[in-house]
Design an enzyme around this catalytic site. Structure first.
Site, PDB file in Angstrom:
ATOM      1  N   SER A 128       0.831  -1.215   0.000  1.00  9.65           N
ATOM      2  CA  SER A 128       0.000   0.000   0.000  1.00  9.65           C
ATOM      3  C   SER A 128       0.859   1.255   0.000  1.00  9.65           C
ATOM      4  O   SER A 128       1.959   1.260   0.552  1.00  9.65           O
ATOM      5  CB  SER A 128      -0.890  -0.018   1.251  1.00  9.65           C
ATOM      6  OG  SER A 128      -1.520   1.231   1.411  1.00  9.65           O
ATOM      7  N   TYR A 153      -1.844  -0.124  10.435  1.00 13.44           N
ATOM      8  CA  TYR A 153      -2.079  -0.823   9.158  1.00 13.44           C
ATOM      9  C   TYR A 153      -0.897  -0.585   8.213  1.00 13.44           C
ATOM     10  O   TYR A 153      -0.308  -1.533   7.694  1.00 13.44           O
ATOM     11  CB  TYR A 153      -3.368  -0.334   8.504  1.00 13.44           C
ATOM     12  CG  TYR A 153      -3.449  -0.669   7.036  1.00 13.44           C
ATOM     13  CD1 TYR A 153      -3.230   0.304   6.065  1.00 13.44           C
ATOM     14  CD2 TYR A 153      -3.686  -1.963   6.612  1.00 13.44           C
ATOM     15  CE1 TYR A 153      -3.266   0.004   4.720  1.00 13.44           C
ATOM     16  CE2 TYR A 153      -3.715  -2.283   5.253  1.00 13.44           C
ATOM     17  CZ  TYR A 153      -3.506  -1.285   4.324  1.00 13.44           C
ATOM     18  OH  TYR A 153      -3.522  -1.595   2.981  1.00 13.44           O
ATOM     19  N   LYS A 157       2.197  -3.234   6.668  1.00 14.03           N
ATOM     20  CA  LYS A 157       2.544  -3.430   5.252  1.00 14.03           C
ATOM     21  C   LYS A 157       4.050  -3.233   5.049  1.00 14.03           C
ATOM     22  O   LYS A 157       4.700  -3.990   4.325  1.00 14.03           O
ATOM     23  CB  LYS A 157       1.766  -2.445   4.362  1.00 14.03           C
ATOM     24  CG  LYS A 157       0.298  -2.795   4.207  1.00 14.03           C
ATOM     25  CD  LYS A 157       0.114  -4.152   3.532  1.00 14.03           C
ATOM     26  CE  LYS A 157      -1.346  -4.519   3.372  1.00 14.03           C
ATOM     27  NZ  LYS A 157      -1.517  -5.866   2.795  1.00 14.03           N
TER      28      LYS A 157
HETATM   29  C1  WQD Z   1      -9.688   9.094   1.156  1.00 20.65           C
HETATM   30  C2  WQD Z   1      -9.911  10.579   1.421  1.00 20.65           C
HETATM   31  C3  WQD Z   1     -10.256  11.136   3.726  1.00 20.65           C
HETATM   32  C4  WQD Z   1     -14.055   9.031   4.167  1.00 20.65           C
HETATM   33  C5  WQD Z   1      -6.876   4.046   2.835  1.00 20.65           C
HETATM   34  C6  WQD Z   1      -5.658   3.214   3.064  1.00 20.65           C
HETATM   35  C7  WQD Z   1      -5.096   2.752   1.760  1.00 20.65           C
HETATM   36  C8  WQD Z   1      -6.147   2.029   1.006  1.00 20.65           C
HETATM   37  C9  WQD Z   1      -7.341   2.948   0.778  1.00 20.65           C
HETATM   38  C10 WQD Z   1      -5.939  -0.326   1.505  1.00 20.65           C
HETATM   39  C11 WQD Z   1      -9.179  11.076   2.663  1.00 20.65           C
HETATM   40  C12 WQD Z   1     -11.503  11.434   2.899  1.00 20.65           C
HETATM   41  C13 WQD Z   1     -12.874   9.540   3.641  1.00 20.65           C
HETATM   42  C14 WQD Z   1     -15.106   9.925   4.559  1.00 20.65           C
HETATM   43  C15 WQD Z   1     -13.740  11.776   3.863  1.00 20.65           C
HETATM   44  N1  WQD Z   1      -6.537   0.866   1.714  1.00 20.65           N
HETATM   45  N2  WQD Z   1     -12.740  10.884   3.489  1.00 20.65           N
HETATM   46  N3  WQD Z   1     -14.902  11.269   4.386  1.00 20.65           N
HETATM   47  O1  WQD Z   1      -7.332   6.826   4.002  1.00 20.65           O
HETATM   48  O2  WQD Z   1      -6.614   7.601   1.657  1.00 20.65           O
HETATM   49  O3  WQD Z   1      -6.474   5.221   2.215  1.00 20.65           O
HETATM   50  O4  WQD Z   1      -7.814   3.352   2.075  1.00 20.65           O
HETATM   51  O5  WQD Z   1      -5.107  -0.603   0.719  1.00 20.65           O
HETATM   52  O6  WQD Z   1      -4.008   1.909   2.032  1.00 20.65           O
HETATM   53  O7  WQD Z   1      -4.687   4.018   3.692  1.00 20.65           O
HETATM   54  O8  WQD Z   1      -8.699   6.235   1.934  1.00 20.65           O
HETATM   55  O9  WQD Z   1     -11.055   6.406   1.300  1.00 20.65           O
HETATM   56  O10 WQD Z   1     -10.455   6.415   3.788  1.00 20.65           O
HETATM   57  O11 WQD Z   1      -9.935   8.417   2.384  1.00 20.65           O
HETATM   58  O12 WQD Z   1     -13.580  12.992   3.730  1.00 20.65           O
HETATM   59  O13 WQD Z   1     -16.194   9.523   5.039  1.00 20.65           O
HETATM   60  O14 WQD Z   1     -11.297  10.800   1.664  1.00 20.65           O
HETATM   61  O15 WQD Z   1     -10.032  12.185   4.660  1.00 20.65           O
HETATM   62  O16 WQD Z   1      -8.741  12.381   2.416  1.00 20.65           O
HETATM   63  P1  WQD Z   1      -7.243   6.587   2.525  1.00 20.65           P
HETATM   64  P2  WQD Z   1     -10.111   6.814   2.388  1.00 20.65           P
END
Ligand code: WQD
Length: 343
Positions: A128, A153, A157
């Protein structure tokens, strides 16, 4: 003779889409999964898409004896492994670090014990972009310095990559490709498989589609005071089918001995940064649904911005993402509607 690939976590989000591409590229597959984060019906859905229902064994990879029993039966017929099985929620990992370390590390250790015992030479690992932490320079490349990961997490990785790098030094015949995913989104165009978040989704896109279909009251946007053009966080959102295809390219590389070293790492993203507000606009554009959202404070552990330098995967794997965020949002929405009875 078809090459046989063991897909751990094969009924999961990325795993299931990869199994479809493997079958469509002439591989035989066998799946193991403990169904902690997926459902057995996914194997049947893969059959509906490809015409081949893959063999699925319900196994918890933390169970050393169960892994030994499985490999005693199947090990000699397995040519390669793609290892997806892991807990993968950034937020949950901060709440349950021991579960994450135990599950993600012991699963890999048990797997490596068996691949060594049965002389399995090729392994593709699901890593990741979280291993980069917040890069100083963007786009981030595979040789960028790894900053401290921002969650247990992400740290699991990184540790798994170190375990693999050390193992290939000691187990000479083992070759590994580690794929560092950016943000996988979307679903198979058939709308038969897709993301199946249990409970309240942690990730942005399933929360968007569940809000649009009325399961969630509103989307909360975690902060608009970042140092980005529109103030919201930037990510590299990649269509899950493009990501699945990257695994087939990585597997081809290994089984055809095209790898240059025995531990290789590739960024799998689109190379394009997209903000939360841009992602919302994309969804509204393709779905025609006006999304209800409210801006609240930042989410702890979030990095500000990251997107991939994908030139190494483009040149070495001969792979490039083909779908846009709009394409991915469209398939995510079709999948959400099919889940809720095709509303
Ligand atoms: C994306 C953006 C949030 C939810 C993680 C893991 C990564 C991969 C994907 C496994 C961020 C914003 C989110 C919400 C929001 N997983 N957000 N409201 O954290 O970038 O990555 O998931 O492989 O390894 O780290 O993904 O989709 O949670 O967030 O504003 O209800 O959306 O702040 O900026 P993230 P995410």
């Amino acid at each position: 003779m078809k090459k046989k690939v063991l897909v751990t976590g094969g009924t999961g989000f990325i795993g299931s889409h990869t199994v479809v591409e493997l079958i469509e590229n002439g591989y035989e597959t066998i799946l193991i999964d403990n169904l902690h984060n997926s459902e057995a019906i996914v194997a049947q859905r893969i059959g509906d898409i490809t015409g081949v229902v893959p063999q699925l064994e319900i196994i918890d990879m933390r169970d050393k004896a169960a892994m030994g029993k499985f490999f005693a039966m199947q090990g000699s017929s397995i040519d390669a492994v793609i290892h997806f099985a892991a807990f993968k929620s950034v937020g949950e990992s901060a709440r349950k670090p021991l579960d994450y370390y135990y599950n993600n590390l012991v699963s890999l250790l048990n797997l490596l014990e068996e691949t060594r015992k049965h002389g399995i030479k090729s392994l593709v690992f699901s890593s990741s972009c979280t291993v980069y932490g917040q890069p100083d320079k963007l786009p981030v490349s595979e040789v960028s310095p790894l900053k401290p990961a921002m969650s247990p997490y992400g740290r699991t990785k990184k540790i798994c990559e170190d375990i693999l790098a050390d193992t290939v030094e000691a187990v000479k015949e083992l070759k590994v490709v580690s794929l560092r995913y950016f943000n996988p989104i979307g679903a198979h165009p058939s709308a038969l498989i897709g993301e199946l978040p249990r409970g309240i989704p942690e990730n942005l896109v399933p929360f968007i589609t569940q809000t649009a279909i009325g399961i969630r009251e509103e989307l909360k946007v975690y902060g608009d005071d970042y140092d980005t053009p529109d103030g919201s966080c930037i990510r590299d959102y990649i269509h899950v089918v493009d990501l699945a295809k990257a695994h087939v390219s990585a597997l081809h590389r290994l089984v055809n001995n095209k790898n240059k070293t025995n531990f290789e790492v590739f960024n799998i993203g689109t190379g394009k940064g997209v903000s939360v507000f841009e992602a919302i606009e994309s969804f509204q554009r393709v779905s025609g649904v006006k999304l209800k959202y409210r801006i609240i404070g930042r989410r702890s552990g979030d990095i500000e911005k990251i997107w991939a330098d994908t030139s190494l995967a483009n040149s070495e794997l001969g792979w490039k993402a083909e779908s846009t965020v709009d394409d991915a949002m469209k398939t995510a929405w079709e999948w959400e509607k099919s889940l809720r009875g095709g509303k």
